[in-house]
Design a protein around this motif. Structure first.
Motif, PDB file in Angstrom:
ATOM      1  N   GLY A 288       1.081  -1.170  -0.135  1.00  0.00           N
ATOM      2  CA  GLY A 288      -0.040   0.072   0.035  1.00  0.00           C
ATOM      3  C   GLY A 288       0.745   1.202  -0.101  1.00  0.00           C
ATOM      4  N   GLY A 289       1.957   1.312  -0.756  1.00  0.00           N
ATOM      5  CA  GLY A 289       2.691   2.496  -0.795  1.00  0.00           C
ATOM      6  C   GLY A 289       3.927   2.253   0.125  1.00  0.00           C
ATOM      7  N   GLY A 562      -1.563 -11.922   6.503  1.00  0.00           N
ATOM      8  CA  GLY A 562      -0.145 -11.961   6.201  1.00  0.00           C
ATOM      9  C   GLY A 562       0.411 -10.562   5.670  1.00  0.00           C
ATOM     10  N   VAL A 563      -0.332  -9.379   6.152  1.00  0.00           N
ATOM     11  CA  VAL A 563       0.134  -8.347   5.774  1.00  0.00           C
ATOM     12  C   VAL A 563       1.335  -7.652   6.642  1.00  0.00           C
ATOM     13  CG1 VAL A 563      -0.616  -5.678   5.659  1.00  0.00           C
ATOM     14  CG2 VAL A 563      -2.108  -7.535   4.997  1.00  0.00           C
ATOM     15  N   ARG A 564       2.380  -7.309   5.916  1.00  0.00           N
ATOM     16  CA  ARG A 564       3.652  -6.985   6.647  1.00  0.00           C
ATOM     17  C   ARG A 564       4.248  -5.793   6.125  1.00  0.00           C
ATOM     18  NH1 ARG A 564       1.789 -10.605   9.046  1.00  0.00           N
ATOM     19  NH2 ARG A 564       2.905 -12.046  10.463  1.00  0.00           N
ATOM     20  N   VAL A 570      -7.394   1.714  10.400  1.00  0.00           N
ATOM     21  CA  VAL A 570      -8.429   1.031   9.464  1.00  0.00           C
ATOM     22  C   VAL A 570      -8.005   1.478   7.924  1.00  0.00           C
ATOM     23  CG1 VAL A 570     -10.947   1.236   8.770  1.00  0.00           C
ATOM     24  CG2 VAL A 570     -10.569   0.750  11.158  1.00  0.00           C
ATOM     25  N   ASP A 571      -7.806   2.658   7.759  1.00  0.00           N
ATOM     26  CA  ASP A 571      -7.428   3.346   6.592  1.00  0.00           C
ATOM     27  C   ASP A 571      -6.219   2.761   6.071  1.00  0.00           C
ATOM     28  OD1 ASP A 571      -9.713   5.030   6.572  1.00  0.00           O
ATOM     29  OD2 ASP A 571      -8.592   6.613   7.334  1.00  0.00           O
ATOM     30  N   ASP A 572      -5.285   2.351   6.740  1.00  0.00           N
ATOM     31  CA  ASP A 572      -3.996   1.971   6.251  1.00  0.00           C
ATOM     32  C   ASP A 572      -4.350   0.405   5.836  1.00  0.00           C
ATOM     33  OD1 ASP A 572      -1.192   1.230   5.593  1.00  0.00           O
ATOM     34  OD2 ASP A 572      -0.850   1.122   8.000  1.00  0.00           O
ATOM     35  N   LEU A 573      -4.781  -0.402   6.468  1.00  0.00           N
ATOM     36  CA  LEU A 573      -5.258  -1.661   6.044  1.00  0.00           C
ATOM     37  C   LEU A 573      -5.963  -1.883   4.922  1.00  0.00           C
ATOM     38  CD1 LEU A 573      -4.745  -4.849   6.699  1.00  0.00           C
ATOM     39  CD2 LEU A 573      -6.592  -4.789   8.267  1.00  0.00           C
ATOM     40  N   ARG A 576      -3.878  -0.844   1.844  1.00  0.00           N
ATOM     41  CA  ARG A 576      -3.257  -2.005   1.341  1.00  0.00           C
ATOM     42  C   ARG A 576      -3.884  -3.279   0.672  1.00  0.00           C
ATOM     43  NH1 ARG A 576       1.386  -2.853   5.665  1.00  0.00           N
ATOM     44  NH2 ARG A 576       0.939  -1.524   7.237  1.00  0.00           N
ATOM     45  N   ILE A 577      -5.098  -3.793   1.358  1.00  0.00           N
ATOM     46  CA  ILE A 577      -5.854  -4.616   0.729  1.00  0.00           C
ATOM     47  C   ILE A 577      -6.452  -4.133  -0.531  1.00  0.00           C
ATOM     48  CG2 ILE A 577      -7.871  -6.118   1.086  1.00  0.00           C
ATOM     49  CD1 ILE A 577      -7.579  -6.146   3.927  1.00  0.00           C
TER      50      ILE A 577
END
Length: 582
Positions: A288-289, A562-564, A570-573, A576-577
């Motif tokens: 996500g950047g 598995g997000v690393r 909330v906005d960050d996840l 990224r998804i």
């Protein structure tokens, strides 16, 4: 005598107004709590949740008198026609300020109190059964003031259970408890509900706990019942919830931002387990950047841009040892050779289980308490050689128990008092500004001691922040607050003025630590377990297991997907998804 009616709680056309109040705190309420439910009562601070639940055991109107219309019945008995003592046989109640229910010296004596006064000859057996049911039989001979907050909460619950009521009402089960003790409290309530067939009612601001444990939800707004729904359906009423300053579980908020993340094709997930199923795929990485090869240390360091090398040191503890005397064990050590430094620009969250010294750390920084050994320096002052009143010119400490800060008979008077005592010429302007910031203007003429606990928390924050101090020390500032009010607290801290250099928060609110703090210090009973950026601290699974920390849902979901590095809000996840094409 309690009737044979099997409906635990029935409220019909009930309205109630406290003496001297201009408006009814409850208005034309109709509600039924059926046998076997685990029901959460939710709503913004001051909406009437606690007053409603106090009608269930007759505290309203017998102890809290006022203007009453309508009826409340418990198993068919009108609460207006039965004593609180009689009603307590069927409705056990644990207050939000649970420590105030502990009225005897030892745990066993306290838990025996209710069955003994109800005339049960087997009062001791009843007390030991209640203690064993909650897994705290080993504490029977302990003095109540020696217990941690979590242990006191369980002791108060045991006292309510000692007469074996059919209904158990708990006001804010998670309040003042560390995350693992809060979860443990809910696990005990789950067992009472499932294994012992008790009807459970909780007042709760944390929708994650509601989603995990409750079967039904009652939404209260401005003294009225908006609706009662099954939990999964209730947590999907996003517009209704947000209109009342209630946010759905974090996983629900993430799913709302991700197309097709639904359960059974028509609703958003409300638990981590449901969310894992809704997203469907475990992601080996999601940036996500952020590059997936960036380490947690590097991400955390990036968050510390305001605390680069060379920034001013605001406070230091050097080799500090401190503790308290006890009746049985001589002295209990809280700190042993503790050394920490805090720099200008940092936003520090101090985490740890109940009894690990978080509040004591704040007190030694104010000079209220002087350590047995070592040195504490704050803004150039050695606290052992400086009066606390002098330190208070630049350091504000906001108590965990907000009522301790109220000295006047109005909220406005409380906020103005400290400013006027120090001769601030712009006292009125400061009071107006902070009351607006914390949404307290409409309460400024109320006595702070008569407000809800959440409103008291905001008022105590206003008292401290009106001083525009250099160092702000907050003890559980978001406890008992709805999500919107918790957000107001952090926004107010951030914009209170350029003069504030550092904010240090002792908290059990891991969502606050993850999304707001630039630095997290994790304390145990013996030492500092971790000290670093939130991203690094929350990646350490061993640390989490040993320090009574329960990950915020968004961090737990990151781990499960598995997000690393882990997403911290909330906005960050969600971003990224979405970047992964979900």
């Amino acid at each position: 005598m309690i009737s044979a009616d099997t409906t635990p709680i029935s409220v019909r056309g009930f309205s109630f107004r406290y003496p001297g109040a201009d408006k009814y705190v409850l208005r034309d309420v109709d509600l039924t709590v059926e046998a076997g439910e685990f029901t959460a009562v939710i709503g913004g601070n001051g909406c009437g949740k606690t007053t409603l639940c106090k009608t269930f055991n007759g505290l309203v109107p017998h102890f809290y008198e006022g203007s009453v219309e309508g009826t409340v019945s418990v198993f068919g008995t009108d609460t207006a026609e039965a004593s609180v003592s009689e009603l307590s046989r069927n409705v056990g109640y644990v207050f939000q300020e649970f420590e105030n229910q502990l009225v005897q010296p030892t745990v066993l004596e306290d838990v025996e109190f209710a069955p003994l006064n109800h005339g049960h000859v087997d009062y001791r057996d009843r007390a030991r059964t209640a203690l064993d049911r909650l897994g705290i039989g080993r504490l029977a001979d302990r003095f109540v003031w020696e217990l941690s907050g979590g242990q006191q909460h369980l002791a108060a619950l045991a006292g309510a259970l000692s007469v074996d009521p059919e209904v158990v009402v708990v006001d804010e089960p998670a309040a003042q408890l560390d995350p693992m003790n809060a979860e443990l409290a809910y696990e005990h309530l789950r067992r009472l509900h499932e294994d012992h067939e008790k009807t459970i009612v909780v007042i709760e601001h944390h929708t994650e706990f509601v989603a995990d444990y409750c079967t039904h939800v009652v939404l209260v707004d401005d003294g009225r019942i908006v609706w009662k729904k099954p939990t999964a359906e209730a947590m999907n009423q996003l517009d209704d919830l947000r209109a009342r300053n209630i946010y759905p579980p974090q996983v629900t908020q993430v799913a709302e931002r991700v197309p097709e993340a639904t359960v059974d094709g028509d609703r958003l997930p409300v638990t981590v387990e449901e969310a894992v199923g809704a997203f469907g795929v475990v992601h080996p990485s999601a940036d996500g950047g952020l590059r997936s090869d960036v380490t947690a240390d590097a991400v955390g360091s990036a968050c510390l841009g305001t605390t680069a090398d060379g920034s001013e040191t605001v406070a230091t503890l050097d080799g500090v040892t401190h503790g308290y005397r006890t009746l049985r064990n001589g002295r209990t050590t809280v700190f042993d050779d503790l050394s920490l430094s805090f720099r200008a620009g940092e936003r520090i969250a101090v985490l740890g289980g109940n009894g690990t010294g978080k509040s004591t750390l704040l007190k030694v920084l104010t000079g209220i308490e002087t350590p047995q050994a070592g040195t504490v320096r704050v803004l150039g002052h050695d606290t052992a050689k400086t009066l606390p009143e002098e330190i208070a010119e630049d350091v504000v400490y906001v108590h965990q128990n907000p009522e301790e800060m109220f000295v006047a008979d109005t909220v406005r008077g409380d906020v103005a008092y400290y400013l006027e005592q120090r001769g601030y010429e712009d006292a009125d302007e400061r009071v107006d500004r902070v009351l607006r910031s914390l949404d307290l203007t409409h309460l400024e003429d109320r006595d702070g001691r008569l407000l809800s606990v959440g409103q008291q928390r905001r008022a105590s924050l206003a008292i401290g922040l009106a001083m525009e101090p250099s160092l702000v020390l907050l003890d559980e500032p978001t406890g008992c607050l709805d999500v919107a009010s918790r957000g107001d607290v952090t926004e107010t801290i951030d914009r209170v003025g350029d003069r504030v250099q550092t904010v240090l928060v002792a908290t059990h609110d891991l969502q606050l630590a993850a999304s707001w703090a630039t630095r997290v210090v994790v304390m145990s009973a013996d030492e500092v377990l971790a000290d670093g950026p939130p991203g690094r601290v929350f990646e350490d699974e061993t640390l989490l297991e040993t320090s009574n920390l329960r990950l915020p849902q968004v961090v737990e979901l990151s781990a499960r997907l598995g997000v690393r590095p882990f997403a911290l809000d909330v906005d960050d996840l969600a971003a990224r998804i979405a970047a992964e094409g979900r």
